[in-house]
Design a protein around this motif. Sequence first.
Motif, PDB file in Angstrom:
ATOM      1  N   HIS A 293       9.902   3.644  -0.131  1.00 37.22           N
ATOM      2  CA  HIS A 293       8.586   3.025   0.206  1.00 37.22           C
ATOM      3  C   HIS A 293       7.731   3.277  -1.268  1.00 37.22           C
ATOM      4  O   HIS A 293       7.018   2.439  -1.975  1.00 37.22           O
ATOM      5  N   VAL A 294       7.749   4.472  -1.542  1.00 40.85           N
ATOM      6  CA  VAL A 294       7.010   5.111  -2.891  1.00 40.85           C
ATOM      7  C   VAL A 294       7.476   4.618  -4.004  1.00 40.85           C
ATOM      8  O   VAL A 294       6.943   4.118  -5.028  1.00 40.85           O
ATOM      9  N   ALA A 295       8.988   4.980  -4.104  1.00 38.10           N
ATOM     10  CA  ALA A 295       9.871   4.536  -5.256  1.00 38.10           C
ATOM     11  C   ALA A 295      10.994   3.873  -5.045  1.00 38.10           C
ATOM     12  O   ALA A 295      11.861   4.815  -4.780  1.00 38.10           O
TER      13      ALA A 295
ATOM     14  N   ARG B 107       5.053   0.429 -10.731  1.00 31.56           N
ATOM     15  CA  ARG B 107       4.259  -0.425 -10.432  1.00 31.56           C
ATOM     16  C   ARG B 107       4.103  -0.721  -9.076  1.00 31.56           C
ATOM     17  O   ARG B 107       5.539  -0.982  -8.366  1.00 31.56           O
ATOM     18  N   ARG B 108       3.088  -1.164  -8.337  1.00 30.04           N
ATOM     19  CA  ARG B 108       3.068  -1.464  -6.674  1.00 30.04           C
ATOM     20  C   ARG B 108       3.607  -2.909  -6.640  1.00 30.04           C
ATOM     21  O   ARG B 108       3.108  -3.761  -7.522  1.00 30.04           O
TER      22      ARG B 108
ATOM     23  N   ALA C 165       0.722  -1.269  -0.061  1.00 31.36           N
ATOM     24  CA  ALA C 165       0.099  -0.065   0.037  1.00 31.36           C
ATOM     25  C   ALA C 165       0.846   1.285  -0.190  1.00 31.36           C
ATOM     26  O   ALA C 165       1.989   1.274   0.422  1.00 31.36           O
ATOM     27  N   LEU C 166       0.434   2.385  -0.314  1.00 32.33           N
ATOM     28  CA  LEU C 166       1.037   3.610  -0.488  1.00 32.33           C
ATOM     29  C   LEU C 166       0.554   4.681   0.579  1.00 32.33           C
ATOM     30  O   LEU C 166       1.286   5.313   1.107  1.00 32.33           O
TER      31      LEU C 166
ATOM     32  N   TYR D 235       3.532   6.576   4.597  1.00 34.52           N
ATOM     33  CA  TYR D 235       4.324   5.866   5.724  1.00 34.52           C
ATOM     34  C   TYR D 235       5.366   4.876   5.147  1.00 34.52           C
ATOM     35  O   TYR D 235       5.199   4.748   3.878  1.00 34.52           O
ATOM     36  N   ALA D 236       6.055   4.204   5.918  1.00 31.54           N
ATOM     37  CA  ALA D 236       7.063   2.976   5.667  1.00 31.54           C
ATOM     38  C   ALA D 236       7.022   2.243   6.746  1.00 31.54           C
ATOM     39  O   ALA D 236       7.225   2.746   7.634  1.00 31.54           O
TER      40      ALA D 236
END
Length: 226
Positions: A132-134, A216-217, A34-35, A54-55
């Motif tokens: 965490h995002v990228a 992509r996640r 999740a993001l 978050y991470a």
Amino acid sequence: MAETAPSSDRVRVRRHAERGRYDAETINAILDEALLCHLGVVVDSVPHVIPTMYARVGEVVYVHGALANRAMIALRKGSPLSLVVTLLDGLVMARSAFNHSMNYRSVVVVGTATEVVDHDEKLAAMQALLDHVAPGRWAETRHPNPVELQTTVIFAVPLTEASAKVRVGGPIDNPEDIDSAFWAGVVPLRLESAAPIPAVDMPRPVDPPAYVRGYRRGAKEGEQET
């Protein structure tokens, strides 16, 4: 062995208890994919829910915010919190309106956050938030300067009390509805990225990195487009 019982009664899944998951593998996988989380905290006796990045790093989740943010101030004072993430996997279309549902994976964490004050841990947490995002993005950005560090507050939320709730599968219709003429099934959903759009004020053309072009996640570093 996977955990079959909640770590506390506060995170026990009651409605559709059979969908509850309490093992770290399931909880961590959802948090890692999740993001966005929704952070619940009481501010001046009023419940607040704010969406934020978050991470997860090991057994803690890092969240951040502006030093002057009222929710962050409440957390600094020791206010209890809840942290929720949700992944929507599909629309479940039943033959009856009552039995429509959704396939999802969610996590709920409750507890008390601890402010990160150590300089190195704070930088590491900020790196974790960005990567965490990228994955790999931290290495290709200007890192925070002292003023930016000072005006940003970061909290570590322990995963001591956490649970997941998962719904999978098709519609569960009443027996008398099975022979109806209505379509029933699942519409799968997934997060997809479009073509990257460069900032309008870039002084010169720069090719977007691979983790942007093939975003992509769930993709680990090195698995994106090359």
